[in-house]
Enzyme design. Structure first.
Site, PDB file in Angstrom:
ATOM      1  N   ASP A   1       0.872  -1.169   0.000  1.00  0.00           N
ATOM      2  CA  ASP A   1       0.000   0.000   0.000  1.00  0.00           C
ATOM      3  C   ASP A   1       0.912   1.223   0.000  1.00  0.00           C
ATOM      4  O   ASP A   1       1.584   1.499   0.993  1.00  0.00           O
ATOM      5  CB  ASP A   1      -0.886  -0.027   1.251  1.00  0.00           C
ATOM      6  CG  ASP A   1      -1.814   1.184   1.368  1.00  0.00           C
ATOM      7  OD1 ASP A   1      -1.631   2.156   0.601  1.00  0.00           O
ATOM      8  OD2 ASP A   1      -2.698   1.156   2.243  1.00  0.00           O
ATOM      9  N   HIS A   2       0.938   1.949  -1.115  1.00  0.00           N
ATOM     10  CA  HIS A   2       1.904   3.035  -1.269  1.00  0.00           C
ATOM     11  C   HIS A   2       1.690   4.158  -0.258  1.00  0.00           C
ATOM     12  O   HIS A   2       2.594   4.968  -0.021  1.00  0.00           O
ATOM     13  CB  HIS A   2       1.864   3.591  -2.699  1.00  0.00           C
ATOM     14  CG  HIS A   2       3.140   4.219  -3.142  1.00  0.00           C
ATOM     15  ND1 HIS A   2       3.684   5.331  -2.547  1.00  0.00           N
ATOM     16  CD2 HIS A   2       4.006   3.872  -4.127  1.00  0.00           C
ATOM     17  CE1 HIS A   2       4.808   5.654  -3.145  1.00  0.00           C
ATOM     18  NE2 HIS A   2       5.035   4.780  -4.095  1.00  0.00           N
ATOM     19  N   ARG A   3       0.529   4.231   0.342  1.00  0.00           N
ATOM     20  CA  ARG A   3       0.294   5.243   1.367  1.00  0.00           C
ATOM     21  C   ARG A   3       1.104   4.943   2.624  1.00  0.00           C
ATOM     22  O   ARG A   3       1.353   5.836   3.447  1.00  0.00           O
ATOM     23  CB  ARG A   3      -1.197   5.299   1.723  1.00  0.00           C
ATOM     24  CG  ARG A   3      -2.108   5.666   0.565  1.00  0.00           C
ATOM     25  CD  ARG A   3      -3.572   5.487   0.951  1.00  0.00           C
ATOM     26  NE  ARG A   3      -3.864   4.107   1.336  1.00  0.00           N
ATOM     27  CZ  ARG A   3      -5.059   3.686   1.763  1.00  0.00           C
ATOM     28  NH1 ARG A   3      -6.066   4.551   1.863  1.00  0.00           N
ATOM     29  NH2 ARG A   3      -5.262   2.425   2.085  1.00  0.00           N
TER      30      ARG A   3
END
Length: 437
Positions: free
Chosen positions: A409-411
């Site tokens: 999850d790039h967040r």
């Protein structure tokens, strides 16, 4: 009389199957008595009564499917004939938009999963003040209904309650919100976020009678919903790495020979779980979850392992895997997998993991990419070990290679953090003696 409501036995549960009654009309129950078995989207759970009294009505028959959370399933009166005591003290709003535990909105009697005695025991104190009408009289509304109304700008003075004694509950606020006029921008955003409905087979030109239709059970519906939500809401990206596992296979053979008298057999996946947990302690930024309030950095490596069961998938958890030896991990994983297939897991055994591992190597799958199990920040997909030609010191030699894919999850986990995690994982899995120290 007091209604006993269908409980929410997990955060994702919206409906369930009333599998079995342990009581009948005329039975007198006490708090803590097991009264029914309910099949959720993940497991079969025993539920308990939280009030004393006589069962006067069974409202939902055994085997009934699609029973919505908070639906009355039975009625209770105390032995003196008066209404059974109600949990009228309001608890606060839950911390998610999932259904509240049964009884939270209505204040009625509630059947609860084993170990949870009341809605008030698991919910935080209320924070939204009770509203009043123009004449100064209190408007009776559940805490969840008040919170949803405040978030969506719904005036409770204009809402008609359908709960007990005219109390406003969640469904009333949601219905009022749907009838209100949205600003153009909000309406546009809502329309854009609305998932596209799947085409029917007839719309795709497939004639009736040319197929058999298998109805979706609760688990299939839940998995489908959660996977769609994950793909829509989470910015996924994958990272790939190859690991040589010849030393792992040799060490595994020795370990299993040592553990044979105890009846314990360690799998490749057990090594993977242990290596994952140790790598997460080395790179704690990968052991994290995105929340609207901030990034949650988890203290322990609670590893969810994907287990295929009839009709779906479930992820039982090895808690604090970084603190456990291979023999203990092997014993726990075998037990959890068996009870998962029997649908006998407790909610705390499959909810709340911090990182997931999915292994399809035993099926001969070389490489694949998994969908993130929200709210976790990563899931690792493990392929089959196979003989490949690799170059060592300028020479082409055979080696057993296993491809691992980390979906992030790039967040929460950017490319550099994900790469550092895999750099920590690779030497542990390639030289597993380090895990035995």
């Amino acid at each position: 009389m007091t209604d006993i409501l269908m409980p929410a036995l997990s955060p994702t549960m919206e409906e369930g199957v009333l599998a079995k009654w342990h009581v009948k009309v005329g039975d007198v129950v006490s708090a803590g008595d097991v009264i029914a078995e309910i099949e959720t989207d993940k497991a079969t759970m025993e539920v308990e009564a939280v009030d004393e009294g006589e069962i006067t009505d069974i409202l939902v028959a055994e085997g009934t499917e699609g029973v919505k959370v908070n639906t009355p399933i039975a009625r209770l009166k105390d032995e003196g004939g008066a209404a059974a005591p109600k949990a009228d003290k309001p608890a606060g709003p839950p911390t998610s938009d999932k259904p509240a535990p049964a009884g939270h909105e209505s204040g009625q009697a509630v059947a609860t999963p084993e170990g949870v005695k009341s809605a008030e025991a698991v919910l935080p104190p209320k924070s939204t003040p009770a509203p009043k009408s123009e004449s100064g009289q209190r408007i009776f509304a559940s805490p969840l209904a008040r919170r949803i109304a405040a978030q969506n700008g719904v005036d409770l003075k204009s809402v008609k309650g359908t709960g007990p004694h005219g109390r406003i509950v969640r469904r009333d606020v949601e219905a009022a919100g749907k009838g209100s006029v949205q600003p153009a921008a909000a309406a546009s955003t809502a329309a854009a976020a609305e998932p596209r409905k799947a085409l029917s087979l007839a719309q795709m030109g497939i004639p009736d009678g040319s197929y058999d239709l298998i109805p979706l059970d609760g688990m299939k519906k839940a998995v489908a919903r959660r996977m769609v939500e994950s793909v829509q809401n989470v910015p996924h990206f994958p990272l790939f790495i190859d690991c040589e596992i010849d030393q792992l296979m040799a060490v595994r053979a020795k370990v299993n020979k040592m553990l044979e008298p105890q009846g314990i057999k360690v799998s490749v996946n057990d090594f993977v779980i242990k290596a994952t947990a140790l790598a997460l302690k080395m790179v704690p930024e990968a052991n994290a979850s995105y929340t609207p309030e901030g990034i949650a950095m988890h203290h322990n490596a609670d590893i969810s392992m994907a287990v295929a069961i009839d009709g779906g998938l479930i992820t039982p958890i090895i808690r604090k895997a970084e603190t456990k030896g291979l023999a203990q991990i092997a014993t726990e994983s075998k037990d959890l997998a068996k009870r998962a297939r029997d649908r006998k897991l407790k909610p705390e055994e499959f909810q709340g993991g911090t990182f997931s591992v999915s292994n399809l190597g035993m099926f001969g799958i070389k490489q694949f990419t998994s969908i993130i199990n929200e709210p976790q920040g990563c899931i690792m997909s493990v392929g089959a070990g196979e003989q490949r030609a690799v170059v060592k010191n300028g020479q082409v030699v055979p080696a057993t290679v296993m491809t691992v894919t980390l979906t992030c999850d790039h967040r929460v986990v950017d490319g550099a953090t994900g790469a550092r995690f895999l750099q920590a994982f690779k030497p542990l899995i390639e030289d597993p003696v380090a895990m035995l120290a």
